[in-house]
Design an enzyme around this catalytic site. Sequence first.
Site, short mmCIF file in Angstrom:
data_model
loop_
_atom_site.label_atom_id
_atom_site.label_comp_id
_atom_site.label_asym_id
_atom_site.label_seq_id
_atom_site.Cartn_x
_atom_site.Cartn_y
_atom_site.Cartn_z
N GLU A 116 0.72 5.05 -0.22
CA GLU A 116 -0.53 4.85 0.51
C GLU A 116 -1.61 4.94 -0.55
O GLU A 116 -1.88 6.04 -1.06
CB GLU A 116 -0.74 5.95 1.55
CG GLU A 116 0.36 6.08 2.57
CD GLU A 116 0.17 5.15 3.77
OE1 GLU A 116 -0.79 4.35 3.77
OE2 GLU A 116 0.99 5.22 4.70
N GLY A 150 -2.46 8.40 -2.78
CA GLY A 150 -3.39 8.65 -3.87
C GLY A 150 -3.88 7.33 -4.45
O GLY A 150 -3.95 6.32 -3.75
N SER A 151 -4.17 7.34 -5.74
CA SER A 151 -4.74 6.14 -6.34
C SER A 151 -3.66 5.10 -6.64
O SER A 151 -2.49 5.43 -6.85
CB SER A 151 -5.44 6.50 -7.65
OG SER A 151 -4.46 6.83 -8.63
N THR A 152 -4.12 3.84 -6.67
CA THR A 152 -3.21 2.74 -6.99
C THR A 152 -2.64 2.92 -8.39
O THR A 152 -1.45 2.66 -8.63
CB THR A 152 -3.95 1.39 -6.86
OG1 THR A 152 -4.39 1.25 -5.50
CG2 THR A 152 -3.05 0.22 -7.20
N LEU A 153 -3.43 3.41 -9.31
CA LEU A 153 -2.99 3.62 -10.68
C LEU A 153 -1.78 4.54 -10.74
O LEU A 153 -0.77 4.25 -11.39
CB LEU A 153 -4.14 4.25 -11.46
CG LEU A 153 -3.97 4.31 -12.97
CD1 LEU A 153 -4.19 2.94 -13.57
CD2 LEU A 153 -4.96 5.29 -13.58
N VAL A 154 -1.85 5.65 -10.04
CA VAL A 154 -0.74 6.60 -10.05
C VAL A 154 0.42 6.08 -9.21
O VAL A 154 1.59 6.30 -9.53
CB VAL A 154 -1.19 7.99 -9.56
CG1 VAL A 154 -0.01 8.95 -9.49
CG2 VAL A 154 -2.26 8.55 -10.50
N GLY A 155 0.12 5.35 -8.14
CA GLY A 155 1.17 4.74 -7.33
C GLY A 155 2.11 3.89 -8.17
O GLY A 155 3.33 3.91 -7.99
N GLU A 179 -12.82 0.38 -6.22
CA GLU A 179 -12.92 1.48 -5.27
C GLU A 179 -13.71 2.62 -5.91
O GLU A 179 -13.31 3.13 -6.94
CB GLU A 179 -11.53 1.98 -4.88
CG GLU A 179 -11.56 3.03 -3.78
CD GLU A 179 -10.18 3.57 -3.44
OE1 GLU A 179 -9.39 3.75 -4.39
OE2 GLU A 179 -9.90 3.81 -2.26
N CYS A 229 -9.56 6.75 2.06
CA CYS A 229 -8.91 5.51 1.63
C CYS A 229 -9.37 4.33 2.48
O CYS A 229 -9.36 3.20 2.01
CB CYS A 229 -7.39 5.66 1.67
SG CYS A 229 -6.77 6.38 3.19
N LYS A 257 4.13 18.36 -3.30
CA LYS A 257 3.18 18.71 -4.34
C LYS A 257 1.77 18.40 -3.84
O LYS A 257 1.40 17.23 -3.74
CB LYS A 257 3.42 17.95 -5.64
CG LYS A 257 2.47 18.41 -6.76
CD LYS A 257 2.36 17.46 -7.93
CE LYS A 257 1.09 16.64 -7.93
NZ LYS A 257 -0.16 17.44 -7.86
#
Lengths: 503, 502
Positions: free
Chosen positions: A270, A247-252, A403, A304, A194
């Site tokens: 990552e 991607g972002s830590t939030l979505v991770g 970030e 990143c 995706k």
Amino acid sequence: MPGTTTLDLDTSSFKGSISINTGLFIGGKWCDPVDAHDHAEIINPSTGKKIMDISLASSKDVDLAVKAAHKAYKTSWGFKCPGKERGKMLLKLADLLERDADQFAAIEALNVGKPYHVAKAYDVMGAVEYIRYFGGWADKNQGNVIETNEAKLAYTRHEPYGVCGQIIPWNFPLLMMSWKVGPALATGNCIILKPSEMTPLSALKFAELVVEAGFPPGVVNIINGYGPVVGQAIAEHPDIAKVAFTGSTLVGRKVMEASAKSNLKVVTLELGGKSPTIVFDDSDLDQALKWTMQAMYANMGQSCVAGSRVFVHEGIYDEFIQKFSAMVQGLGQTAGDPFSANTMHGPQVSQVQFDRIMGYIDSGKSEGATVHTGGERHGTEGFFIKPTIFTDVHPEMKIVKEEIFGPVAVVLKFKTEEEVIEAANATTYGLSCCIFTENISRGIRVAHALENGSAFINSAQLVDHGVPFGGYKQSGIGREHGEYALSTYTQVKGIHVNLGIRL
Amino acid sequence: MSHQTTLEFNNAMYKGSISLNTGLFIDGQWVDPVEPDSIYVINPATGKKVASVSLGSSKDVDLAVKAAQKACKTSWGLKCPGTQRGKLLARLADLMERDADQFTALEALDAGMPFQFAKAANVGSSIQTLRYFAGWSDKIQGKSIETNETKLAYTRREPYGVVGGITPWNVPLGMLCWKVAPALATGNCIVLKPSEMTPLSALKFASLVSEAGFPPGVVNVVNGYGTTVGQAISEHMDIAKVSFTGSTLVGRKILEASAKTNLKVVTLELGGKSPTIVFDDCNLEQTVKWAAMAIFVNMGQSCVAGSRIFVQEGIYPQFMEKFTAMANGLGQATGDPFAPTTQHGPQASKAQYDRIMNYIASGKADGATLHAGGERHGTEGYFIQPTIFTDCKAEMKIVKEEIFGPVAAILKFKTEEEVIEAANATTYGLSACIFSENISRALRVAHAIESGSTFVNSAQLIDPAIPFGGYKASGIGREQGEYALETYTQVKAVHVNIGLEI
């Protein structure tokens, strides 16, 4: 039947027509989404205007792709396709990408806002080399034979997972896709990929090369869609054995939570960073300045590993900040159309990102930091932000802790090595760091003491396909690149063969 | 100041007194929990209380983490060379070997493990694991990677720092050593939560940690419940990695807790419904023995229990005759774990007993044939007869779900393709045993079964040198072997510019 859109470009860097299929690429074919009503407008961030529309998928399309991938895995890929054949196809794919390098560079410049010449040299050629590198590993996936005693043969196999989900970001769309596709295919997995719904164009064009290179249908599937819809469907899917997310830590976190609540699929992440650049007073200042610039402002800070906290030894601070400022202002003067040969600084990728970064700049001002240079929009069209430096900052400020993912550097002073190590490590992130000193012992000592997955001494951003890459702490889990990526995309089976133990 | 208890043993296998401190072991000291709480330890052979131990809470986990962090920065981790770490681990192994009978007695009392089995398979393998990883301690290696002549690129495998280890009740000492050994060898400090049902061997272990000379804070033992201490470890912002062995249900909670806190790296060793596959060209006499071992060892309380037995139809009657005789024979060797003739002990607790009996009832209700066993043994303690169900179908609960008891489900098969598909039709993937004298067939099937371990013409022969872990929902990551060094370290890549100017 989905259509194609033809983009006609007539610029000083690229002239030509590029046709892009707007549908979903599943089972080796282009198709419409099952629920064919959702589209995304793809915006050119240099102008804010629409480029074209693409189809958006739902979880139903993910199901179809997973079925196609499983079928391919059992019949034409995985163990059914010897490593050297997989490698050959990957090498062909790399050759085709190199053949079409100009087109892909143009797509990235148009869709993401990267300067064309940077997109070509760094993104496209980086992707070519990366895929070629893993083409070479495809027939070298090795387990171990382990001595225990003479009545037993024990060995390991490093087997593919089967079907892997891969979710990639918008900052380096083609390059990030190559980082996922290379090792996954080399080790025999089939993939459901995706792209970001903001920057899907290079992935859509890439699908054509997948067909041309001869990959069996279902080995690579490309499903555009929103994170909460398609990304979530991948993260929750009971028949996807592994997911890799950049991607972002939030979505991770959401991806990992979805795995915990579904089938415990193995998760590689990552994520973000707030990487320190440390400039000692015994550095080669001229080189350190240039590398620090690159670390912070490459890709408009949308990296990143952006070296967004710059620690400068007090002994050279005044000289550093004066020269750094001048360089940053010079960069600002090259802001413009990504297709112009003079452009070194492009727009941010979207309105949302633009707003977010400007929000951080405002917060820096309101928390009392000094805008040393920049700090404003550039021009009146598109999402351009001037390269920005904040000074007089302290560790509690949002612009120092969070970030920003934009061209905004914070510069801090330090006295001693111990002090800067502690300050640099005082973050929940741990992706990368850059250290400038001509004293070898100091350079390596500090590199070892900083809590990061990568450390660059007297350089920056030189990520290499052979060298593992990934985060410490909340910057991620697992490693990509190098031989280490083979471990990321395989699971270990231990086989114990009894040669003579009798009960 | 916490408390001591003394356990007296006077039986055929062990005579002696064992003194244990029953508090929490934090920063090299025995302490009371911040908030007083305790649990009775039950002897599952009798159902009676034998001791009381302290239970901690999240506050004690905080103290343990602080102690561990301090040790990491001062006396352990990269401050303590691998050779020295190895020496201490080897000494710990020697001390455990000196006290092997005491440890065995504790496991037999606490977990109901037959003494002889506990000594060899649990305590013996724990000593081997400690010694094996002691040898790896000064052999932690990264790579030097060629890129171009203006760059030196190398990797380091660095410890995480403070790791959490949450261990189960089925092989208490063994599972604890599987975590402690590689964690310490690679320079981590550890906060351990043993199962609150079987805490005794961990308490004795902690006293040996002191005696061996580990600096304070390197190993911390905080007994407590999963929902309190286990959860606190999984959520802790200063624990960089957690390794859990136990049920799939709890494994999910740990991964979720990590996702919601600091994204700590999670290793999970979970459940299984491992297939044993008996082809008609097997060595039948040996096969029956291995297949019985696979399901009935440790009273079926093994993550690799071979609980689905697929028998090729050509050999089915002969296999069943011999296998049933073995199960019944084992049933007759049921009794006090401390009796020399005992081969089959109690289940570990009342809760487990009830759970297994429910599965047996469900097997009957779903229409399987109860071929052997199926009932309680005796009137005291939690003993269940070795049990065999035949005429099983794939949809039955006893075929799909992990029972974790001495209950085998037998299924017939015709062809190799059919049994591979049937064996793989599960969300689990921990282990498999394959019996055939035809080498090509045996290895072909071993490669086709979706399991982290495959045993050909054997079962349960886990070795500290060979990686162990699950495919699919049986787990994430590998322990044992050189692979465990990867599990307990994180990779740092160092890029040194030795000549590129821009």
